[in-house]
Design a protein around this motif. Structure first.
Motif, PDB file in Angstrom:
ATOM      1  N   SER A 172      -0.857  -3.415  -9.844  1.00 41.65           N
ATOM      2  CA  SER A 172      -0.089  -2.183  -9.679  1.00 41.65           C
ATOM      3  C   SER A 172      -0.790  -1.222  -8.744  1.00 41.65           C
ATOM      4  CB  SER A 172       0.120  -1.511 -11.042  1.00 41.65           C
ATOM      5  OG  SER A 172       0.871  -2.347 -11.886  1.00 41.65           O
ATOM      6  N   ALA A 173      -2.108  -1.360  -8.594  1.00 36.95           N
ATOM      7  CA  ALA A 173      -2.858  -0.519  -7.673  1.00 36.95           C
ATOM      8  C   ALA A 173      -2.914  -1.130  -6.278  1.00 36.95           C
ATOM      9  CB  ALA A 173      -4.286  -0.292  -8.208  1.00 36.95           C
ATOM     10  N   ARG A 174      -2.117  -2.196  -6.034  1.00 40.36           N
ATOM     11  CA  ARG A 174      -2.073  -2.903  -4.750  1.00 40.36           C
ATOM     12  C   ARG A 174      -3.454  -3.459  -4.373  1.00 40.36           C
ATOM     13  NH1 ARG A 174       2.118   0.685  -4.217  1.00 40.36           N
ATOM     14  NH2 ARG A 174       3.954  -0.058  -3.090  1.00 40.36           N
ATOM     15  N   GLN A 175      -4.095  -4.058  -5.351  1.00 36.92           N
ATOM     16  CA  GLN A 175      -5.388  -4.686  -5.141  1.00 36.92           C
ATOM     17  C   GLN A 175      -5.273  -6.180  -5.360  1.00 36.92           C
ATOM     18  OE1 GLN A 175      -8.083  -2.661  -7.768  1.00 36.92           O
ATOM     19  NE2 GLN A 175      -8.120  -0.756  -6.576  1.00 36.92           N
ATOM     20  N   GLY A 176      -6.189  -6.888  -4.745  1.00 35.74           N
ATOM     21  CA  GLY A 176      -6.165  -8.344  -4.804  1.00 35.74           C
ATOM     22  C   GLY A 176      -7.361  -8.914  -5.539  1.00 35.74           C
ATOM     23  N   PRO A 177      -7.626 -10.162  -5.331  1.00 34.45           N
ATOM     24  CA  PRO A 177      -6.930 -11.012  -4.349  1.00 34.45           C
ATOM     25  C   PRO A 177      -5.508 -11.338  -4.774  1.00 34.45           C
ATOM     26  CG  PRO A 177      -8.383 -12.338  -5.691  1.00 34.45           C
ATOM     27  CD  PRO A 177      -8.674 -10.928  -6.085  1.00 34.45           C
ATOM     28  N   ALA A 178      -4.684 -11.791  -3.810  1.00 31.36           N
ATOM     29  CA  ALA A 178      -3.291 -12.100  -4.110  1.00 31.36           C
ATOM     30  C   ALA A 178      -3.209 -13.207  -5.149  1.00 31.36           C
ATOM     31  CB  ALA A 178      -2.563 -12.521  -2.838  1.00 31.36           C
ATOM     32  N   ALA A 179      -2.369 -12.981  -6.178  1.00 31.73           N
ATOM     33  CA  ALA A 179      -2.244 -13.974  -7.245  1.00 31.73           C
ATOM     34  C   ALA A 179      -1.171 -15.003  -6.935  1.00 31.73           C
ATOM     35  CB  ALA A 179      -1.899 -13.272  -8.558  1.00 31.73           C
TER      36      ALA A 179
END
Length: 704
Positions: A172-179
């Protein structure tokens, strides 16, 4: 050549020459300008539909961002916890979001969950196979370049076009790494295209590139345009169509958007041409009138004196004009005027005689002054004295029947709401009887332009009304006698003819019993005769049932109509459905029941003979105090307005079936309507007041 001919030749020559010159100058420019406006309108409509699709795609992108940038989605792709699927991938969620397909891929490109929603059934089912096939056909959906990547556009799901969005799954905080990747899709099915068409008020189609509805070479022309231009075609004189190429998510040609609209702008151009011709004609007429004025002023001076005398005729100060000497047109005109006056006097006398013989009179209403002027002819028919001068309006209102008087003076109702007046009014005569008058009139405007008084005629139609009532009563008795005769014939056929034929069949079948060495050919002939008798018995019984349906007598109207629909479906192969609403405990008079049954029989027979339908729906609805019978088919339909009262497609032959149905409904004060148009099926609606009482436990206000 006479002066009138000379003037006419000059005026016509100048007029037609000017008209042809101006028409040749303006015709091409006007029509080309309107055609350009038509192309512009089609292009704007194409943009409107594309904007509607883009708006839906933007909404889908917003939903994909909400789900893809969500900790729960991120956690699910990290852990594979099925609680996320059970809590969020539900039919309710799909229905509220108007979402058709949702799929989740993990970071390694493995499909974790895929669901498809069936909106008609309201259920979810697994969509792993079709989603996998879609991503294999469009691998770019799983190859998002940016960290917070997204792709959207058109794709094909199980061969059907859809709006699709692929969104990188982050926290939700636009953090990764991409799941992984979230895929959402909305199907561009028939219902969706219909919704877009309703929203834009346009005829919208999404056609495959190979569709036969596309003009030849159109797809190649659109695909070769790098700017994604539009193509406009006119398939016929009344329709213009615009086409635009829609590309898929990989920017390849996918579909052709087609928008059709009537050539109203082109027709406006045509109308303007006609208006231009009309204007030029008007100008020519004005020019001709001016020319004639000068001819009148300087050549036909003798007409002036004749015109003055004619004006005095209108004022009533002169009865005849002075005949002019000579053989020219002016002299002939003076003699013709006197002859016309003689004929008018004779016509006026004939008019007075005719109105008295036909029981027709004239009356004038002045509501602001509360006055009415009644023709002595009308007053004489009623036995009253009338001076032919204004009288008090209240006097004649008191002579009206109470129902008609209440309808005229009802609060909130204004007689001047319509430009014309037409109504039947019943007036109580001096001797106590009631006469019925058909009144037709027109409102006369006052000085301010608003209606100030009503001038109308009144025709005595009392005898016509009585004759119509007599005809209706006679028709009812004839139909009752017909039904009685049918019942008698049906009983005789069933009890006598059918029984005798059955006995004869049994005699044939037992004729050779006990006989040895019977010739095989003789036995075969007897068996054939027995089969013919069996078919004859079945035909006789079917004829008897048709004359007097036993289902109606023993089971009631509801079950009789249900059996009729079943028999119709079995005999014709049509899909006939029947439903009765609110009929529990309803006691229907036998005459009402048999006539409603006959109306249904005739309507179904018309469907079978003329409609070319595949489905028929029949409904019987109780709406106190009426029974409503509605029969609707999906056949070819017909123009119910143009062919009113005639057989569909055979306007030269009266359709006795429709006439018979209307008469049966009218016997009980009911009505029958036929609603149809070519290509849209036919609906027959009969509304008949029924005799009996409703035994429902509770009646709604609508029943009362």
């Amino acid at each position: 050549m006479s002066l009138r001919k000379t003037a006419a030749v000059i005026v016509c020559a100048v007029f037609f020459g000017l008209l042809l010159l101006l028409y040749a100058m303006f015709r091409g420019n006007i029509q080309s300008g309107f055609d350009g406006l038509e192309r512009q309108a089609v292009t704007e409509n194409l943009r409107r539909v594309q904007n509607a699709l883009n708006r839906d795609l933007k909404n889908l992108e917003g939903m994909a961002a909400d789900w893809g940038l969500w900790d729960d989605t991120y956690h699910y792709l990290q852990t594979g916890d099925d609680a996320y699927v059970e809590a969020n991938l539900t039919a309710q969620s799909f229905g509220e979001l108007r979402l058709d397909v949702l799929a989740l891929y993990d970071a390694s490109g493995r499909l974790q969950a895929a669901r498809q929603y069936d909106a008609t059934e309201g259920v979810l089912f697994d969509a792993a196979k079709p989603v996998s096939a879609m991503t294999e056909a469009a691998p770019g959906l799983l190859r998002l370049d940016a960290f917070e990547g997204r792709k959207s556009g058109l794709a094909f799901y199980e061969g059907q076009p859809c709006l699709i969005v692929a969104q990188t799954v982050l926290t939700s905080a636009r953090q990764g790494p991409a799941a992984g990747t979230l895929i959402m899709a909305q199907m561009l099915d028939v219902a969706k295209v219909a919704a877009i068409a309703e929203l834009t008020l346009l005829d919208v189609k999404l056609l495959p590139l190979t569709s036969q509805e596309l003009p030849p070479g159109l797809t190649d022309a659109l695909a070769a345009d790098p700017d994604g231009g539009y193509a406009i075609r006119t398939p016929d004189a009344t329709t213009v169509s615009g086409y635009a190429l829609l590309r898929d998510i990989a920017r390849g040609p996918a579909l052709v958007l087609a928008v059709s609209m009537p050539r109203s702008i082109h027709q406006q151009g045509r109308l303007l041409e006609r208006a231009m011709v009309g204007s030029l004609t008007t100008i020519g007429i004005m020019f001709g009138l001016a020319m004639l004025y000068f001819v009148e002023r300087f050549i036909l001076s003798r007409v002036t004196g004749l015109g003055q005398e004619i004006a005095q005729l209108g004022q009533g100060s002169r009865k005849r004009v002075t005949p002019l000497a000579g053989n020219d047109e002016v002299s002939a005109l003076s003699r013709a005027v006197n002859l016309m006056l003689d004929e008018l006097d004779a016509a006026r006398a004939h008019y007075v005689m005719a109105t008295r013989a036909a029981k027709v009179g004239v009356w004038e209403l002045q509501p602001d002054a509360g006055l009415i002027v009644v023709d002595p002819v009308i007053a004489g028919l009623l036995g009253y004295d009338s001076p032919g001068q204004p009288e008090a309006l209240a006097l004649w209102l008191d002579r009206l029947a109470p129902e008609d008087r209440d309808s005229l003076v009802r609060p909130g109702q204004h007689l001047f709401d319509k430009p014309t007046f037409e109504r039947e009014l019943r007036v109580v005569a001096a001797q106590g009887g009631v006469l019925c008058f058909l009144c037709r009139g027109q409102f006369v405007p006052g000085a301010d332009g608003s209606p100030s008084r009503l001038v109308a005629t009144a025709v005595d139609i009392t005898e016509l009304k009585q004759a119509a009532e007599s005809i209706r009563a006679l028709s009812g008795r004839l139909m009752q006698a017909q039904e009685s005769e049918r019942a008698s014939i049906a009983r005789d056929l069933h009890d006598n003819v059918a029984q005798d034929l059955s006995s004869l069949k049994i005699a044939y079948e037992t004729l050779l019993d006990g006989l040895a060495d019977v010739d095989a050919a003789l036995r075969q002939r007897l068996e054939a005769a027995s089969g013919l008798l069996a078919r004859t018995i079945a035909s006789v019984r079917e004829l008897a049932y048709g004359l007097r349906p036993p289902n109606l007598e023993h089971l009631g109207l509801d079950q009789a109509l249900r059996r009729l629909s079943q028999e119709m479906g079995q005999a014709s192969g049509l899909a006939v459905s029947y439903a009765g609403v609110g009929l529990e405990g309803l006691d229907v008079d036998a005459d009402v029941a048999i006539n409603l049954f006959r109306i249904a029989q005739e309507a179904l027979a018309n469907v079978r003979k003329h409609a070319g339908a595949s489905r028929v729906e029949m409904r019987l609805i109780e709406s106190y105090p009426k029974l409503i019978l509605r029969i609707r088919d999906d056949g070819r339909g017909f123009d119910a307005v143009r062919e009113h009262g005639d057989c569909p497609g055979e306007a030269s032959r009266p359709c006795m079936g429709l006439i018979n149905m209307r008469e049966r409904a009218g016997l009980f004060g009911g009505s029958l309507r036929v609603i149809s148009s070519p290509g849209h099926g036919t609906t027959v609606v009969a509304e008949v007041p029924y005799a009996g009482e409703v035994s429902h436990a509770q009646q709604t206000p609508a029943h009362r």
